[in-house]
Design a protein around this motif. Sequence first.
Motif, PDB file in Angstrom:
ATOM      1  N   LYS A 110       6.820  24.182  -8.975  1.00 46.33           N
ATOM      2  CA  LYS A 110       6.626  23.733 -10.354  1.00 46.33           C
ATOM      3  C   LYS A 110       5.502  24.546 -10.988  1.00 46.33           C
ATOM      4  O   LYS A 110       4.438  24.711 -10.401  1.00 46.33           O
ATOM      5  CB  LYS A 110       6.293  22.249 -10.396  1.00 46.33           C
ATOM      6  CG  LYS A 110       6.252  21.683 -11.795  1.00 46.33           C
ATOM      7  CD  LYS A 110       6.126  20.183 -11.768  1.00 46.33           C
ATOM      8  CE  LYS A 110       6.251  19.630 -13.169  1.00 46.33           C
ATOM      9  NZ  LYS A 110       6.294  18.182 -13.166  1.00 46.33           N
ATOM     10  N   THR A 111       5.767  25.053 -12.197  1.00 44.58           N
ATOM     11  CA  THR A 111       4.799  25.852 -12.928  1.00 44.58           C
ATOM     12  C   THR A 111       4.514  25.187 -14.272  1.00 44.58           C
ATOM     13  O   THR A 111       5.445  24.865 -15.015  1.00 44.58           O
ATOM     14  CB  THR A 111       5.342  27.279 -13.173  1.00 44.58           C
ATOM     15  OG1 THR A 111       5.591  27.890 -11.908  1.00 44.58           O
ATOM     16  CG2 THR A 111       4.365  28.125 -13.945  1.00 44.58           C
ATOM     17  N   VAL A 123       7.996  23.951 -15.801  1.00 45.16           N
ATOM     18  CA  VAL A 123       9.315  24.392 -15.345  1.00 45.16           C
ATOM     19  C   VAL A 123       9.312  24.385 -13.823  1.00 45.16           C
ATOM     20  O   VAL A 123       8.363  24.865 -13.193  1.00 45.16           O
ATOM     21  CB  VAL A 123       9.641  25.812 -15.868  1.00 45.16           C
ATOM     22  CG1 VAL A 123      10.967  26.303 -15.320  1.00 45.16           C
ATOM     23  CG2 VAL A 123       9.643  25.834 -17.393  1.00 45.16           C
ATOM     24  N   THR A 124      10.350  23.843 -13.242  1.00 47.11           N
ATOM     25  CA  THR A 124      10.524  23.885 -11.796  1.00 47.11           C
ATOM     26  C   THR A 124      11.499  25.010 -11.469  1.00 47.11           C
ATOM     27  O   THR A 124      12.551  25.125 -12.091  1.00 47.11           O
ATOM     28  CB  THR A 124      11.066  22.539 -11.271  1.00 47.11           C
ATOM     29  OG1 THR A 124      10.131  21.515 -11.618  1.00 47.11           O
ATOM     30  CG2 THR A 124      11.248  22.572  -9.764  1.00 47.11           C
ATOM     31  N   VAL A 125      11.110  25.829 -10.508  1.00 43.44           N
ATOM     32  CA  VAL A 125      11.949  26.938 -10.052  1.00 43.44           C
ATOM     33  C   VAL A 125      12.455  26.572  -8.667  1.00 43.44           C
ATOM     34  O   VAL A 125      11.666  26.233  -7.786  1.00 43.44           O
ATOM     35  CB  VAL A 125      11.147  28.258  -9.995  1.00 43.44           C
ATOM     36  CG1 VAL A 125      12.027  29.401  -9.519  1.00 43.44           C
ATOM     37  CG2 VAL A 125      10.536  28.582 -11.345  1.00 43.44           C
ATOM     38  N   LEU A 171      16.207  33.753 -13.869  1.00 43.64           N
ATOM     39  CA  LEU A 171      15.496  32.513 -14.190  1.00 43.64           C
ATOM     40  C   LEU A 171      16.379  31.448 -14.847  1.00 43.64           C
ATOM     41  O   LEU A 171      16.275  30.269 -14.469  1.00 43.64           O
ATOM     42  CB  LEU A 171      14.256  32.808 -15.040  1.00 43.64           C
ATOM     43  CG  LEU A 171      13.085  33.402 -14.261  1.00 43.64           C
ATOM     44  CD1 LEU A 171      11.991  33.886 -15.205  1.00 43.64           C
ATOM     45  CD2 LEU A 171      12.526  32.386 -13.270  1.00 43.64           C
ATOM     46  N   THR A 177      16.152  27.496 -12.942  1.00 45.08           N
ATOM     47  CA  THR A 177      15.060  26.705 -13.499  1.00 45.08           C
ATOM     48  C   THR A 177      15.538  25.324 -13.917  1.00 45.08           C
ATOM     49  O   THR A 177      16.696  25.108 -14.245  1.00 45.08           O
ATOM     50  CB  THR A 177      14.424  27.415 -14.717  1.00 45.08           C
ATOM     51  OG1 THR A 177      15.448  27.796 -15.628  1.00 45.08           O
ATOM     52  CG2 THR A 177      13.633  28.624 -14.294  1.00 45.08           C
ATOM     53  N   GLU A 178      14.598  24.381 -13.884  1.00 39.33           N
ATOM     54  CA  GLU A 178      14.853  23.015 -14.340  1.00 39.33           C
ATOM     55  C   GLU A 178      13.672  22.608 -15.203  1.00 39.33           C
ATOM     56  O   GLU A 178      12.540  22.614 -14.701  1.00 39.33           O
ATOM     57  CB  GLU A 178      14.994  22.084 -13.141  1.00 39.33           C
ATOM     58  CG  GLU A 178      15.256  20.643 -13.514  1.00 39.33           C
ATOM     59  CD  GLU A 178      16.535  20.429 -14.305  1.00 39.33           C
ATOM     60  OE1 GLU A 178      16.483  19.621 -15.244  1.00 39.33           O
ATOM     61  OE2 GLU A 178      17.567  21.045 -14.002  1.00 39.33           O
ATOM     62  N   VAL A 203      13.593  32.524 -22.093  1.00 41.88           N
ATOM     63  CA  VAL A 203      12.933  33.395 -21.109  1.00 41.88           C
ATOM     64  C   VAL A 203      12.323  34.594 -21.821  1.00 41.88           C
ATOM     65  O   VAL A 203      11.187  34.971 -21.563  1.00 41.88           O
ATOM     66  CB  VAL A 203      13.913  33.840 -19.999  1.00 41.88           C
ATOM     67  CG1 VAL A 203      13.281  34.876 -19.085  1.00 41.88           C
ATOM     68  CG2 VAL A 203      14.385  32.637 -19.187  1.00 41.88           C
ATOM     69  N   LEU A 234       6.241  32.342 -13.277  1.00 35.91           N
ATOM     70  CA  LEU A 234       7.588  31.993 -12.824  1.00 35.91           C
ATOM     71  C   LEU A 234       8.147  33.071 -11.900  1.00 35.91           C
ATOM     72  O   LEU A 234       8.783  32.767 -10.885  1.00 35.91           O
ATOM     73  CB  LEU A 234       8.512  31.789 -14.023  1.00 35.91           C
ATOM     74  CG  LEU A 234       8.189  30.593 -14.922  1.00 35.91           C
ATOM     75  CD1 LEU A 234       9.043  30.621 -16.188  1.00 35.91           C
ATOM     76  CD2 LEU A 234       8.362  29.285 -14.185  1.00 35.91           C
TER      77      LEU A 234
END
Length: 98
Positions: free
Chosen positions: A3-4, A20-22, A50, A54-55, A63, A74
């Motif tokens: 998570k970022t 954003v969760t990757v 991405l 991503t979520e 992006v 990310l």
Amino acid sequence: MSKTTLLQPLKRASGDIASVTVRKPDVGSLRGLKLTDILQMDVTALSRLLPRITEPALLPDEVAALDPADFLGLSAAVVGFFATAEMVATAEADLLRH
């Protein structure tokens, strides 16, 4: 998953995106991309990847509009998924030595 928190939240009609969760890419997510481009943090390759991992799912235009620092964060999360446990241990040991 990683998570970022974004330095510059993205604006959406449904509400701002502040984090954003990757998720770790699977082979299907990597289709049409070169692993070397991803590992070298190629902007074009990561811009294609991405939105797939991503979520909430980022749109290609979102992006492209990311703050460069957020894009780097990310991208670093993505590249981190390709490191083996041995590579991580070596990197951590190097950091502790310095």
